[in-house]
Design an enzyme around this catalytic site. Structure first.
Site, PDB file in Angstrom:
ATOM      1  N   LYS A  80       9.844   3.809  16.098  1.00  0.00           N
ATOM      2  CA  LYS A  80       9.940   3.323  17.719  1.00  0.00           C
ATOM      3  C   LYS A  80      10.253   4.408  18.776  1.00  0.00           C
ATOM      4  CE  LYS A  80      12.918  -0.062  18.120  1.00  0.00           C
ATOM      5  NZ  LYS A  80      14.189  -0.816  18.136  1.00  0.00           N
ATOM      6  N   SER A 155      13.423  -5.518  19.671  1.00  0.00           N
ATOM      7  CA  SER A 155      12.467  -4.279  20.422  1.00  0.00           C
ATOM      8  C   SER A 155      11.871  -3.624  19.547  1.00  0.00           C
ATOM      9  CB  SER A 155      13.650  -3.285  21.016  1.00  0.00           C
ATOM     10  OG  SER A 155      14.483  -2.513  20.255  1.00  0.00           O
ATOM     11  N   SER A 179      17.094  -6.463  17.079  1.00  0.00           N
ATOM     12  CA  SER A 179      15.932  -5.736  17.326  1.00  0.00           C
ATOM     13  C   SER A 179      15.214  -5.592  16.102  1.00  0.00           C
ATOM     14  CB  SER A 179      16.255  -4.428  17.981  1.00  0.00           C
ATOM     15  OG  SER A 179      16.658  -4.697  19.450  1.00  0.00           O
TER      16      SER A 179
END
Length: 474
Positions: A80, A155, A179
């Site tokens: 990420k 996320s 997430s």
């Protein structure tokens, strides 16, 4: 051999048998990323660095006995765009932060590198990771591989889109409020949020945040299968052997668990929570599968303390108030981040302390109620994924409300510190996945992945490119 369809575990074994090379896998992954700009999965790639790492992996594979190799040696993966990975730029999904080339790895990236995986790039996230969808002003949004007009969640949305579309075989995401589980569910994947403190790299954060609230963020796998998730979890745990994978390989032996099904959400005192027909179908399919596997499934009477929405939101937004922005940088924040920052600055130390105590009380109450069952089963998401832009179109307050309505049962697990996993159990007529969340007792990560193995629709005929191959079971 084709490299788009085999699982991470199959690719790992093929690498060890020297039937394919790490360089070939890296080249294939990079090519597939280039072919799918419509997904918005990647913010950046570094082909030169990835191929150099792959070449070193090939040398190691050819000069080392298979049993002495790291568990993920030669497998392409991604991180990420919230964490530092040496040689890659970190943006945090924000125009308000400097975009710097990382000179060293964050702890979880160190663990993945030590396990031998090859990082090919950084994946799309919401600004500072604060949302359940992955859209920002830095790069195109992360789209759902099954319908690119819809969100991939967040996320870890870019990561989930990349795994579901077979750009990479699996990856490690992070989860502080859902997430990992939200995008995994939106993209038809297995997502595991380990319990607090289980992953060694996460322990460096400590058990509490700077405000004294329980640390909510943990690292865990996102994968197409429960076995692949187990492989990646074992790799970041760093112990001897692969006990989680061994457990999942024996998933059929797991029987006799007491499973409580709950639609209760701690947000329902604040906003209306409604579960779609697709969410109910996913729960029904999971119930049928679990009972067929020999478990006892019953309705769970769970009630959550009403202070949760205010307490959680206060603690969730407090972190933005600890960021030191450069002069003028705050003007570059997105609307949601700006609203959260303003809220954090309005919150007095006394109010933050009260919110921390409220979350501690909530966690204790939730844990006591969940302890009546071996596993608590909930819908993974309340509805199918919203369209790209649907959250931001509502303004920041409406944006946050919609996030809580779409994923009304994920953040509470982070607050309590329990492990939880999501797995797809139902597919709509248009080929969109729906799944369930399994909340386990502390230390039950392997058991949750065993249950995911028992639950998952085993048919691999569904494509992650907007279409679907139907079978006689539909």
């Amino acid at each position: 051999m084709p490299v788009s369809e085999p699982t991470a575990l199959e690719l790992r074994d093929a690498l060890r048998r020297r039937e394919i090379t790490a360089t070939e896998l890296a080249e294939s992954a990079l090519a597939r990323v280039e072919e799918r700009p419509d997904l918005g999965a990647f913010v950046s790639v570094n082909a030169e660095l990835a191929l150099a790492d792959a070449a070193r992996a090939d040398v190691r594979i050819h000069t080392t006995a298979p049993h002495d190799l790291p568990p993920l040696i030669g497998l392409p993966t991604a991180h990420k765009d919230l964490i530092d990975v040496r040689g890659f730029v970190t943006t945090h999904g924000s125009r308000a932060m400097p975009h710097r080339l990382a000179q060293a790895d964050d702890p979880i990236a160190t663990a993945v590198r030590a396990a031998g995986a090859i990082t090919i790039g950084k994946t799309q996230v919401p600004e500072f990771g604060i949302a359940g969808y992955s859209e920002n002003a830095v790069a195109p949004p992360a789209a759902n591989p099954f319908d690119t007009s819809l969100t991939a969640g967040g996320s870890s949305g870019g990561t989930a889109a990349a795994v579901a579309a077979r750009l990479i075989p699996a990856a490690i995401g992070s989860d502080a409020g859902g997430s990992i589980r939200i995008p995994a569910a939106a993209c038809g994947l297995v997502g595991l949020k380990p319990g607090r403190g289980v992953v060694p790299a996460d322990r460096l954060r400590g058990a509490t945040d700077p405000a004294g609230a329980p640390t909510m963020g943990v690292s865990g796998p996102i994968a197409r299968t429960a076995r692949d998730a187990a492989l990646f979890l074992d790799a970041i745990l760093g112990g001897r052997g692969e006990p989680t994978l061994a457990a999942v390989n024996r998933a059929e032996e797991l029987r006799g668990l007491r499973v409580g099904v709950s639609l209760a959400s701690p947000f329902e005192e604040w906003i209306e929570i409604g579960f779609s027909a697709e969410a109910h179908a996913a729960v029904a399919a999971a119930t049928t599968a679990l009972e067929a596997a020999g478990h006892h499934v019953e309705a769970a009477a769970i009630h959550y303390e009403p202070q949760y929405p205010e307490a959680f939101t206060t603690v969730w937004t407090a972190g933005l108030g600890r960021i030191n922005f450069a002069p003028g940088a705050e003007a570059l924040l997105g609307d949601l981040a700006r609203m959260f920052l303003e809220r954090a600055r309005r919150t007095s130390p006394e109010a933050l302390g009260a919110a921390v105590e409220g979350l501690r009380s909530f966690a204790a109450s939730a844990s006591r109620q969940w302890a009546q069952y071996d596993v608590v089963l909930t819908p993974a998401l309340a509805t199918l994924p919203p369209a790209l832009g649907a959250f931001t179109a509502r303004g920041p307050e409406g944006d946050y409300r919609l996030q809580c309505q779409w994923a009304p049962q994920t953040s509470m697990v982070n607050v309590a510190g329990h492990p939880a996993a999501t797995a797809p159990t139902h597919w709509t007529a248009t080929g969109l996945p729906m799944g369930v969340q399994l909340i386990g007792r502390p230390g039950s990560e392997a058991q949750l992945l065993q249950l995911a193995e028992q639950l998952m629709d085993p048919l691999p005929a569904r494509t992650a490119s907007g279409g679907r191959a139907f079978t006689s079971r539909d």
